[in-house]
Enzyme design. Structure first.
Site, PDB file in Angstrom:
ATOM      1  N   LYS A 162      46.095   4.421  71.378  1.00  0.00           N
ATOM      2  CA  LYS A 162      45.862   5.867  71.230  1.00  0.00           C
ATOM      3  C   LYS A 162      44.522   6.061  70.511  1.00  0.00           C
ATOM      4  CE  LYS A 162      50.822   6.566  71.608  1.00  0.00           C
ATOM      5  NZ  LYS A 162      50.974   6.702  73.062  1.00  0.00           N
ATOM      6  N   SER A 205      68.294   5.862  61.313  1.00  0.00           N
ATOM      7  CA  SER A 205      67.206   6.231  62.213  1.00  0.00           C
ATOM      8  C   SER A 205      67.066   7.754  62.282  1.00  0.00           C
ATOM      9  CB  SER A 205      67.540   5.639  63.594  1.00  0.00           C
ATOM     10  OG  SER A 205      66.615   6.037  64.558  1.00  0.00           O
ATOM     11  N   ARG A 225      58.611  14.151  87.833  1.00  0.00           N
ATOM     12  CA  ARG A 225      57.295  13.866  87.261  1.00  0.00           C
ATOM     13  C   ARG A 225      56.259  13.591  88.338  1.00  0.00           C
ATOM     14  NH1 ARG A 225      57.962  11.477  81.522  1.00  0.00           N
ATOM     15  NH2 ARG A 225      59.751  12.711  80.929  1.00  0.00           N
ATOM     16  N   SER A 240      55.279  12.946  67.601  1.00  0.00           N
ATOM     17  CA  SER A 240      54.252  13.186  68.618  1.00  0.00           C
ATOM     18  C   SER A 240      54.414  14.474  69.395  1.00  0.00           C
ATOM     19  CB  SER A 240      54.222  12.023  69.595  1.00  0.00           C
ATOM     20  OG  SER A 240      55.402  12.016  70.368  1.00  0.00           O
ATOM     21  N   THR A 260      49.887   1.428  67.159  1.00  0.00           N
ATOM     22  CA  THR A 260      49.430   1.132  68.525  1.00  0.00           C
ATOM     23  C   THR A 260      47.922   0.974  68.538  1.00  0.00           C
ATOM     24  OG1 THR A 260      49.445   1.893  70.824  1.00  0.00           O
ATOM     25  CG2 THR A 260      49.139   3.575  69.161  1.00  0.00           C
ATOM     26  N   HIS A 301      50.967   7.702  66.003  1.00  0.00           N
ATOM     27  CA  HIS A 301      50.132   8.898  66.209  1.00  0.00           C
ATOM     28  C   HIS A 301      49.286   9.220  64.979  1.00  0.00           C
ATOM     29  CE1 HIS A 301      51.634   9.876  70.178  1.00  0.00           C
ATOM     30  NE2 HIS A 301      52.769   9.368  69.749  1.00  0.00           N
TER      31      HIS A 301
HETATM   32  N1  PLP Z   1      55.918   5.168  69.049  1.00  0.00           N
HETATM   33  C1  PLP Z   1      55.680   6.473  69.288  1.00  0.00           C
HETATM   34  C2  PLP Z   1      56.070   7.461  68.255  1.00  0.00           C
HETATM   35  C3  PLP Z   1      55.080   6.884  70.487  1.00  0.00           C
HETATM   36  O1  PLP Z   1      54.869   8.167  70.741  1.00  0.00           O
HETATM   37  C4  PLP Z   1      54.725   5.902  71.445  1.00  0.00           C
HETATM   38  C5  PLP Z   1      54.087   6.210  72.748  1.00  0.00           C
HETATM   39  O2  PLP Z   1      53.748   7.155  73.193  1.00  0.00           O
HETATM   40  C6  PLP Z   1      54.993   4.571  71.146  1.00  0.00           C
HETATM   41  C7  PLP Z   1      55.592   4.235  69.955  1.00  0.00           C
HETATM   42  C8  PLP Z   1      54.632   3.494  72.119  1.00  0.00           C
HETATM   43  O3  PLP Z   1      53.291   3.147  71.965  1.00  0.00           O
HETATM   44  P1  PLP Z   1      52.476   2.548  73.207  1.00  0.00           P
HETATM   45  O4  PLP Z   1      52.030   3.723  74.022  1.00  0.00           O
HETATM   46  O5  PLP Z   1      51.368   1.773  72.603  1.00  0.00           O
HETATM   47  O6  PLP Z   1      53.445   1.694  73.961  1.00  0.00           O
END
Ligand code: PLP
Length: 407
Positions: A247, A136, A21, A188, A244, A216
């Site tokens: 985003k 899950s 990366r 995502s 979150t 998302h």
């Molecule tokens: N849940 C999903 C589906 C995510 O894609 C992400 C992060 O990219 C998170 C949780 C974590 O969120 P944060 O970026 O606020 O830590």
């Protein structure tokens, strides 16, 4: 053991696979999103960012910035403690009220990120409810997987968005045993959306709780930005909604929203909540302003969807293959880590377009992609430049195109 040699060899292996990366060193230009300066070796160069998760450009929204400036002037830089020991400021309390209201729940609880909220909330529920099984979805985010793993509870992985498989697994468990179904609304990387209503039906039938990650989707869907569950009138059917602030809301932080007792339970038992310094008050104030704005304004959501449609149509016209989905995420499949990195490098170097390559382990090997996230702050000229650059590169790299009829 020769530790330095071990580290070097592991990194070398990543490089050989094309999965090493490299981070772009960016300086976002507030007021001019999606423009940023890339601090390349040859000096700063202006680039257009096409892979940000600041989906609506709220990171430069004047209301958000004003709220943050005000809070810094009033309260200073940091919170000064954990939430338990002097770190709960009024800004946190107001933000939690705003979040509970957004999701139509009795209460909400803040965490330092979405990752931490999943890890801490799922880890606590799964470790503290005797005999619980967590079911899950196989494509759940790493933060959910880690939380479940950390709890050492019984777990069942069900096939992605597959109701039949979920029901089969539920049937397999004792009727009276506690169960929790954990899943996301918008996934995502592929941009597909879970059948939330049907999952809630199964949860009701088999006596399971539900935990929905709307990371998302919050801010982006629903009349007030409450996410897919709000859009579909399902918020009250979910036991926990997680989101979150980093985003679409443009700041940073994570949260859960649920019943008063469930939130109080996590607040009281989750080490990832208890033993860490609270978010700075200015962050909480900025997030609250962002949520408040998006509850009232549909303009950003409308422009966002419009821009997404435009980019998809333009890619289709050139036969550039992208995965069809009902969300705002446009995955342009490359299927090879080295080519993916190469295209990304050329876009940055020759066209001033930044799209980070998405390689393993974020996606399975062989499904490497460019993940494009159009936003209201992209202009029609930005779209022209993006599409024309991708067209050039698809020719230069002799990548397959899809005939328009086959899209
Ligand atoms: N849940 C999903 C589906 C995510 O894609 C992400 C992060 O990219 C998170 C949780 C974590 O969120 P944060 O970026 O606020 O830590």
């Amino acid at each position: 053991m020769n530790y330095p040699k071990y580290f070097r060899e592991q990194l070398e292996q990543l490089r050989e696979e094309g999965n090493y990366r490299v981070f772009a060193d960016l300086e976002r230009q507030c007021g001019a999103f999606p423009s940023a300066f890339s601090h390349a070796e040859t000096g700063p160069e202006k680039v257009t960012v096409w892979c940000s998760n600041d989906y609506l450009g709220m990171g430069q929204n004047p209301n958000v910035l004003a709220a943050m400036h005000r809070a810094i002037d009033n309260c200073g830089a940091g919170a000064g403690g954990t939430r338990n020991i002097s770190g709960t400021t009024h800004e946190h309390v107001l933000l939690e009220r705003e979040l509970a209201d957004l999701h139509g729940k009795e209460a909400a609880l803040l965490f330092t990120s979405g990752y931490v909220s999943n890890w801490a909330a799922l880890g606590t529920l799964a470790s503290r409810i005797p005999g619980i099984t967590v079911l899950s979805d196989e494509l759940n985010h790493a933060s959910m997987i880690e939380g479940i793993r950390h709890s050492r509870c019984q777990k069942r992985i069900w096939k992605h968005n597959d109701l039949e498989d979920l029901e089969k697994q539920l049937l397999d468990l004792p009727a009276n045993a506690p169960k929790l179904i954990a899943f996301e609304s918008v996934y995502s990387m592929d941009g597909d959306i879970a059948p939330i209503a049907e999952i809630c039906d199964l949860a009701d039938r088999y006596g399971a709780m539900t935990y929905l990650d709307e990371v998302h989707a919050v801010g982006l869907y629903g009349p007030r930005g409450g996410g897919i569950a709000e859009r579909e009138g399902l918020m009250e059917r979910l036991t926990v909604i997680e989101g979150t602030l980093g985003k679409a809301f443009g700041v940073v932080g994570g949260y859960i929203a649920a019943s008063y007792d469930l939130v109080d339970f996590i607040r009281s038992f989750a080490s990832g909540f208890i033993f860490t310094t609270a978010l700075p008050p200015a962050v909480a104030a900025g997030a609250a302003a962002s949520i408040c704005h998006l509850k009232q304004s549909d303009k950003e959501r409308y422009l966002h969807q419009q821009r997404v449609r435009e980019v998809r149509d333009r890619l289709d016209a050139l036969g550039i293959p992208h995965t069809k989905n009902p969300s705002h995420i446009i995955p342009v499949m490359v299927g090879d880590p080295v080519k993916c990195r190469f295209i990304s490098d050329v876009l940055m170097r020759d066209y001033g377009i930044y799209i980070q390559p998405i390689n393993y382990p974020t996606v399975p090997k062989g499904t490497e992609r460019l993940r494009i996230t159009p936003s209201p702050v992209h202009s029609p000229e930005d779209v022209d430049r993006l599409v024309s650059a991708l067209g050039d590169l698809w020719t230069q790299c002799q990548l397959a195109r899809k005939p328009i009829a086959a899209q």
